[in-house]
Scaffold this active site. Structure first.
Site, mmCIF file in Angstrom:
data_model
loop_
_atom_site.group_PDB
_atom_site.id
_atom_site.type_symbol
_atom_site.label_atom_id
_atom_site.label_comp_id
_atom_site.label_asym_id
_atom_site.label_seq_id
_atom_site.Cartn_x
_atom_site.Cartn_y
_atom_site.Cartn_z
ATOM 1 N N LYS A 215 12.251 -0.372 9.407
ATOM 2 C CA LYS A 215 10.856 0.077 9.335
ATOM 3 C C LYS A 215 10.005 -0.807 10.235
ATOM 4 O O LYS A 215 10.222 -2.023 10.304
ATOM 5 C CB LYS A 215 10.370 -0.008 7.878
ATOM 6 C CG LYS A 215 8.950 0.520 7.652
ATOM 7 C CD LYS A 215 8.578 0.506 6.160
ATOM 8 C CE LYS A 215 7.181 1.051 5.925
ATOM 9 N NZ LYS A 215 6.833 1.090 4.489
ATOM 10 N N SER B 158 5.244 5.325 2.623
ATOM 11 C CA SER B 158 5.003 5.037 4.017
ATOM 12 C C SER B 158 6.267 4.831 4.833
ATOM 13 O O SER B 158 6.203 4.831 6.056
ATOM 14 C CB SER B 158 4.120 3.788 4.136
ATOM 15 O OG SER B 158 4.791 2.657 3.623
ATOM 16 N N SER C 274 6.593 3.324 -1.666
ATOM 17 C CA SER C 274 6.851 3.683 -0.264
ATOM 18 C C SER C 274 8.307 3.691 0.159
ATOM 19 O O SER C 274 8.630 4.176 1.248
ATOM 20 C CB SER C 274 6.052 2.759 0.668
ATOM 21 O OG SER C 274 4.702 3.163 0.719
#
Lengths: 462, 462
Positions: free
Chosen positions: B80, B150, B174
């Site tokens: 990420k 996210s 997330s």
């Protein structure tokens, strides 16, 4: 008892009570008589305990029956009015109607009672522990001056010999400030050592409970007795302190005494500075090693503790603010609680980040030193009604000047004591502060005891 | 390798790599080929690692030389884009100029590299980890739908078979939300188990690092590899997780599975509700004891996590707000960061007090149960562009509906996993959430593995 009982520390009263040379009722009466004589001028008590006499009688019977509970048995203690008590109402220093605080003992009070102490009365405090003057209490060393706050009643009562010792609470300095200004010993132990269950909160992460006492040994006795588990305080670590009092004479030879001239020696009155230097010389002469160090981050801290304290206090009082139910607040405290609404969550977190950073810096320093020594305040007691004071060439608010040297140990939760180290040229007491790493109360007490042996305790006001 | 390598879990790839049946370069190429084919439509990667090939070659040589490091040796992991990486730039999902995040490895990435993994690229995230859609990434199960956020790029990349597994971060859900919506496994371990050093902060006390993976076992392997001390994260507890993966087959016989219908079963779509009930029946049939419990305080929690997250995020971005340097923010994130200024310190502390209360309530419940099972989200993936969704008769914002069932485990810092338990009538994956007490990841993994054995893993999109 050859000497007036009121003037003796607990460490001298205890053997006399144990051996039957002094009866708890007589000791209680000695204090009550002094309260009757002196408290009209001092206004240090807000409530006297109607149950104290029967508690003293009961203690006398127990002791006579050979059931002596220890050094606090039969000792009259005064309680700051933000500790709940089962036998006295609690107001937290406010005139607010409908507060209806319950009649039960705070954990620390319950522990003292179990140790045999009795509660002589409740002492006056600055409203909700928010402030440094404790009106209308006066300083027993000079009645035209403030006793400090917020545990001002406790400081005045101990210094005036109206009780054996007293309980205080300390969020930014509220035990050490009145101890320094009134001339007695005040100890704020490590965060979590004394449970705060049943003490009206001011700021959850900064509030500490602790004693104001006549001597270092008395402060150690009381702290050990109050320490331990507290189901009503999630921050209580649950450990009981050892009986430091037995080992306080170990001296300071080889101890590493840290001095941070930045911040802790900035903007002092000359008499306070001289007294602090004399204390350092004394420690050095007794074999301690004085080590200078620097924590540049200290420059930014007063804003951090104000942000945390304002936000916390406002969170606690929020429902009253929302209901518009604030007319009962005194104007200074109302202003602070209302200002607290404007501390943002982001400000609060920035302050918490500063707190962590400062903690890391001091943790590093404490690898090289055992204690930190400084004055407790930059000055001695100011006159009632003064809102700003002059220290050297600078003018400063009494709120800022009071907290300046005490607040770092609240932010960090580290133990700190204030002890008297003589008087200034106006005969007002000067306080010296000794701080130590978490749960290193013993180091702090040894240093404080060595200084007390050099400088003497201040007499109870006669 | 008879089956396409991209479709295999790490636990199957590892022996093939170790035994030389599969070369790390070939495995890397298989993923890169899939990225070339599928990512133009998915947009799950923001950066591919130019150094990955030489890392794969190096891993191949080490393994050939008999220096196999363990199950992650030669495995391509996607990262990420809020984890710092030494060989790829980091943007935290923002177009903001001048962010200049350093080229060094986050602690978790460094630990994976030490275990032999290589970093295939950086995955797309909702800007600053603030949001649930991760535009322009699409859901590989249905390109008209969002992948969640996210960590949306990580969820899409894993479900599409573009990497062996991916790293995510989870502040309110997330990791688990994209895992649920894309149909893979997402594990948010106990707060402090994986250090967050080198991960761009969103909310210090809520952020967790963790993996998105094809199977429960893979998630366990990655979590264990990333756990341990982290000098750059003061919240890291410093303990390394055991190799749970070896014991996941222990079954659930005798385990106490808690079900809190209040909150966790409120306002679900019928297909999600049915899937959760089927999962509970399966656990029951496998010998687990289903125990219903209630925590009434759950009703008030969404406001608490919003207050904490808004205040923290604003504290982090405050200097940019003050400088007026916010034009680079996307409008939704800018709005949230600006709103955060209006969370007061008192609000923040009220939220923290709620958090403590909720923690005490769950600590009590966890004396009677081993895990809590619920859906991960009340619904399956919604269409790109939808701001509000209908669940039953209620319309709800996508932010609220996404977090509703995941946020309690962030507030409490407790471990929680999302695993696929089949599809709804539109063939969209349904996620089931299993949570456990602090550091009881093993309990959670056992239950998740038992469900995975019953329901099967979802295939990588082919």
């Amino acid at each position: 008892m050859t000497k007036a009982a009121y003037s003796l520390p607990i460490s001298d009263l205890a053997p006399a009570l144990r051996d039957g040379r002094l009866h708890p009722v007589d000791l209680l009466d000695a204090y009550l008589e002094r309260i009757a004589t002196h408290d009209p001028a001092l206004s240090s008590f807000v409530h006297l305990n109607a149950a104290a006499r029967s508690d003293a009688e009961k203690a006398g019977k127990e002791i006579a029956a050979g059931k002596w509970r220890g050094p606090l048995h039969g000792i009259p203690i005064a309680v700051k009015d933000n500790y709940l008590t089962q036998d006295m109402p609690t107001t937290a220093g406010t005139a607010a109607a409908g507060l209806d605080l319950p009649l039960r003992d705070a954990t620390a009070v319950a522990r003292l009672r179990k140790a045999g102490a009795l509660m002589i009365g409740k002492t006056r405090m600055h409203e909700y522990a928010w402030g440094m003057e404790t009106p209308p209490t006066r300083n027993p060393r000079d009645l035209s001056r403030v006793p400090g706050g917020s545990s001002g009643g406790s400081g005045a009562a101990v210094a005036a010999g109206l009780c054996a010792a007293a309980l205080g609470s300390d969020t930014g300095g509220s035990i050490r400030i009145p101890a320094s200004l009134c001339g007695c010993v005040g100890l704020k132990p490590t965060f979590g050592l004394i449970g705060r269950g049943g003490i009206v909160p001011h700021s959850w992460s900064l509030d500490h409970a602790g004693p104001l006492a006549a001597t270092v040994e008395d402060a150690a006795i009381l702290t050990a007795a109050m320490s331990g588990p507290d189901p009503d305080d999630p921050a209580a670590v649950g450990k009981e302190a050892p009986h430091w009092a037995d080992a306080l004479e170990s001296g300071v030879s080889g101890m590493r005494v840290g001095v941070c001239r930045r911040h802790f020696f900035d903007g002092l009155t000359p008499d306070v500075e001289d007294a602090a230097e004399r204390a350092l010389s004394s420690l050095s002469a007794q074999g301690a090693r004085i080590t200078e160090f620097d924590v540049p981050e200290l420059d930014g801290g007063l804003g951090a503790i104000f942000a945390i304290e304002l936000a916390s206090s406002t969170a606690y009082h929020d429902h009253r603010l929302r209901d518009g139910n604030v007319a009962d607040f005194s104007p200074d405290v109302r202003t602070l609680v209302e200002i607290g609404r404007f501390v943002s969550g982001a400000d609060y977190l920035t302050a918490e980040r500063y707190r962590r950073l400062l903690g890391e810096r001091f943790a590093m320093q404490f690898q090289e030193i055992d204690v930190v020594v400084s004055p407790t305040l930059p000055l001695t007691a100011w006159r009632v009604g003064e809102r700003r004071v002059r220290v050297g060439s600078e003018e400063e608010s009494v709120l800022a000047v009071s907290w300046r040297l005490t607040y770092p140990w609240n932010l960090l939760g580290l133990p700190a004591i204030s002890i008297p180290v003589g008087n200034d040229r106006s005969d007002l007491p000067i306080g010296l502060q000794v701080a130590a790493p978490a749960f290193a109360e013993f180091a702090l007490l040894r240093v404080a005891k060595a200084l007390e042996d050099s400088f003497g305790t201040l007499p109870r006001v006669s």
